[in-house]
Design a protein around this motif. Structure first.
Motif: not given
Lengths: 80, 355
Positions: A35, A42, A44-48, A58-63, B199, B213
């Protein structure tokens, strides 16, 4: 497997999505839902804070960078 | 499928050997560039050698090669270095800083850790929601495009380190002061509401997601450098060709006294006009620099040229459209007005000092 591609639609995000699709085909993973997330709230909500971002289950693998094809392979194979 | 990035050696030793060989090859090409085009021009019959057309074509070929080489070298080195300063680390350094000190630090970090304009909005949200004051965040967001490695490297390569250093000092000062002033204006009134309370629960799990990472290997850093060179050259080459083409036309045909008369040091509106012209021009440092080079040759003063360059790279309409998602109109307007005023002031100051 749930995969999200985070990014407003810049060139890097398009490249990342292509690499993920290619990698899924290469590894023969057929049950993955990919997706694209373009909404800034949204993302920003992932902390990226730096796009593109790749979220696997559900886990940020790369940013903040586009991973090389072999790195995408490793990440997806590990999540299988 | 073999790619350049795929050929990066896996061993540390191999990385060093390849790196040194690439650096030597780069230096060789850079040294040969002027010599080759001069020799080719020298081979022409004497009657053709000094025509406008030959002068323009010579400038074009020499300049395109030089700037492409400079960009390749600078982008690679900077991307590798920058991979050590992530934006998460930057935010941690700025978290809890007061204004003033915070602005000074944010400006410096903006210079050191640039990012593409498509990340301006997520970075803004990430900083503000973590409690970094708006003015401090804005100092970071102004410094990052204004004092970018491409502008510095190209100015250094074309006009020498003094001009490059002046540019950095001026851009840094503008970012610090403009961020501080915007903070004093209580800019938080003009920030979109969702920024203040994002949120932090993602749609899937419910718990805040942590960044997990892994640390990058040296090989990955080198590959990132190659990818960035490809991405940026792929993006800027049309601007580069147009910029050098215009520069070559000016170099070959424009009469010297035309620019000296209309944009010279004694025209009080020179800087103002340069800044106003620069805002709608959606270009980048690579496109603007060849123009600067040709105009400097024709007697346009350095303050006017640097002001033009700053307004081209720092105040771009597409970025303002992006920022509109998180900043309300009064803040965008104040942002443009204050940064533009800073650039104009810097232009006049440099013309006074250098002219």
């Amino acid at each position: 497997m749930q995969i999200q591609i985070l990014g407003p639609g810049c060139a890097n995000c398009v490249t990342l999505e292509r690499r993920v699709q290619e990698s899924l085909a290469r590894l023969g993973i057929s049950d993955a839902a990919v997706r694209k997330v373009t909404d800034y709230g949204e993302i920003a909500a992932y902390g990226v804070m730096k796009t593109p971002g790749l979220v696997i289950d559900g886990a940020v693998a790369v940013s903040g960078r586009v991973p090389e094809a072999d790195e995408v392979d490793e990440l997806l194979a590990a999540a299988r | 499928m073999t790619t350049l990035a795929g050929c990066v050696p896996t061993s540390t030793r191999g990385l060093w050997v390849t790196g040194v060989a690439a650096a030597a090859g780069w230096a060789g090409l850079y040294a040969l560039n002027e010599w080759v085009w001069d020799a080719l021009r020298g081979a022409l019959p004497a009657s053709a050698r000094d025509t406008h057309a030959v002068a323009a074509v010579h400038f074009f070929l020499y300049d395109v090669t030089k700037i492409a080489l400079l960009l390749t070298g600078i982008i690679f080195v900077v991307t590798v270095l920058r991979s050590f300063l992530t934006i998460e680390r930057t935010r941690k350094l700025l978290g809890g800083r007061r204004e003033g000190i915070g602005n000074l630090m944010a400006g410096a970090l903006g210079v050191a850790a640039p990012f593409c304009s498509c990340s301006a909005v997520p970075a803004f949200i990430g900083f503000v929601s973590a409690g970094v004051p708006i003015g401090v965040t804005l100092s970071f967001l102004i410094a990052s495009p204004l004092v970018n490695e491409i502008a510095i490297g190209l100015l250094w390569g074309t006009f020498g380190w003094r001009v490059a250093l002046l540019y950095v000092a001026a851009g840094y000062t503008i970012a610090v002061v403009a961020g501080f002033v915007l903070g004093r204006l209580r800019a938080e009134r003009w920030v979109a509401d969702f920024v203040k309370h994002p949120s932090l629960v993602a749609s899937s799990g419910g718990a805040p997601l942590a960044l997990a990472e892994p640390r990058l290997t040296p090989r990955r850093r080198a590959q990132a450098g190659i990818a960035e060179v490809k991405a940026i050259l792929g993006k800027v080459w049309p601007y580069l060709l147009v910029g050098v083409g215009l520069g070559a036309a000016i170099h070959g045909w424009a009469p010297t006294d035309f620019f000296a008369a209309h944009a010279g040091a004694d025209n009080p509106f020179g800087v103002l006009v340069a800044v106003v012209l620069g805002v709608p021009l959606y270009s980048n440092a690579a496109g603007a620099l060849p123009l600067l080079e040709a105009l400097a040759d024709k007697g346009v003063p350095m303050g006017t040229l640097l002001a033009f360059m700053m307004s081209v790279v720092a105040l771009s309409l597409p970025e303002m459209v992006l920022l509109k998602r998180v900043l309300k109109l009064p803040l965008i307007a104040s942002f443009i007005a204050i940064v533009a005023a800073g650039i104009v002031a810097v232009g006049y100051l440099f013309n006074a000092i250098l002219g």
